[in-house]
Design a protein around this motif. Structure first.
Motif, short mmCIF file in Angstrom:
data_model
loop_
_atom_site.label_atom_id
_atom_site.label_comp_id
_atom_site.label_asym_id
_atom_site.label_seq_id
_atom_site.Cartn_x
_atom_site.Cartn_y
_atom_site.Cartn_z
N ARG A 129 0.90 -1.11 0.04
CA ARG A 129 0.18 -0.18 0.08
C ARG A 129 1.05 0.89 0.20
O ARG A 129 0.68 2.31 -0.84
N ASP A 130 2.06 0.90 1.02
CA ASP A 130 3.26 2.29 0.74
C ASP A 130 3.66 2.80 -0.10
O ASP A 130 3.75 3.68 -0.99
N LYS A 134 3.12 5.65 -3.17
CA LYS A 134 4.19 6.50 -3.08
C LYS A 134 4.42 6.72 -4.70
O LYS A 134 4.67 8.20 -5.41
N ILE A 135 3.99 5.37 -5.20
CA ILE A 135 3.93 6.21 -6.86
C ILE A 135 3.07 6.39 -6.95
O ILE A 135 2.88 7.33 -8.33
N SER A 136 1.98 6.95 -7.09
CA SER A 136 1.17 7.65 -6.83
C SER A 136 1.42 9.49 -6.34
O SER A 136 1.32 10.08 -7.31
N MET A 141 1.54 15.08 -8.40
CA MET A 141 2.38 15.92 -8.07
C MET A 141 3.58 16.12 -8.15
O MET A 141 4.09 15.40 -8.98
N ASP A 142 3.49 17.78 -8.29
CA ASP A 142 4.86 18.69 -8.46
C ASP A 142 5.34 18.13 -7.59
O ASP A 142 5.06 17.37 -6.67
N ASN A 149 4.08 16.69 1.39
CA ASN A 149 3.93 14.81 1.56
C ASN A 149 4.35 13.98 1.71
O ASN A 149 4.65 14.05 3.32
N THR A 150 5.59 14.12 2.14
CA THR A 150 6.32 13.67 2.56
C THR A 150 6.99 14.15 4.23
O THR A 150 6.91 13.56 4.95
#
Length: 215
Positions: A129-130, A134-136, A141-142, A149-150
């Motif tokens: 799921r993580d 992360k791929i998404s 996102m730019d 987010n991180t």
């Protein structure tokens, strides 16, 4: 110490003693390579102390950090299940103590405490799921949004303050979001100047948990 690792929390004292005998302790120095992507492996590693980074890289030395793991966490379990080459590399961010379980020792764990299998599956599901998230994030996102987010994902509440749990360098943050260190420097400086965060000795404190998605 083994009981602090979620993988072994279902074991009784007697079984823990057996596992302690089966596991081999390894002392890893800062910067040392523990696993290399593509290598064959048959061992699971439980972190007793220290921190490691899990990452993938290319021939030019560029890397993306997938995860930073600390005491109580484990890695290497995928090779025990599918016997395939390692899917990522792991290096020590600081002096680290590991307990290493070979495949035969892990099978003994499963015999003594079958619930460990559920723990491993839960861990694999969470990491999948993580990875999907992360791929998404990388795709949609730019860079500014990925950094923000991180920071929020890594944040924990300490003494009433929201702080990033890991003291990360700008390069490490860049490697986590797939950007250059210079771009991350600009974003952190902007967030700081706008009062969203403050940085002292690599410790990032978040003053507003609604970080802006862009400049």
């Amino acid at each position: 110490m083994l009981r602090n690792v979620p993988l072994f929390k279902e074991l009784g004292d007697e079984d823990l003693a057996v596992i302690a005998d089966l596991a081999v302790e390894r002392q890893i120095s800062r910067g040392a390579v523990i696993l290399t992507e593509g290598d064959l492996g048959d061992s699971l590693f439980a972190i007793m102390s220290g921190r490691v980074k899990v990452f993938i890289g290319d021939e030019d030395g560029r890397e993306i950090i997938l995860k930073i793991l600390g005491p109580g966490e484990f890695f290497g379990e995928m090779a025990l299940i599918d016997k395939q080459p390692r899917s990522a590399s792991v290096t020590a961010l600081e002096a680290t103590t590991l307990k290493v379980l070979s495949q035969s020792a892990f099978q003994e764990c499963l015999k003594r405490a079958p619930k460990i299998a559920t723990t491993v599956m839960t861990s694999l599901a969470k990491r999948l799921r993580d990875a999907d998230k992360k791929i998404s994030t990388l795709a949609l996102m730019d860079v500014y949004g990925r950094v923000a987010n991180t920071l929020l994902e890594l944040a924990i509440e300490t003494d009433g303050k929201l702080v990033v749990g890991e003291k990360l360098s700008q390069q490490e943050i860049a490697n986590m979001v797939g950007a250059s260190r210079e771009m991350v420097n600009r974003i952190l400086k902007d967030l700081s100047e706008r009062g969203y965060i403050s940085i002292e000795s690599k410790q990032i404190t978040i003053h507003d948990n609604k970080l802006p998605p862009s400049f």
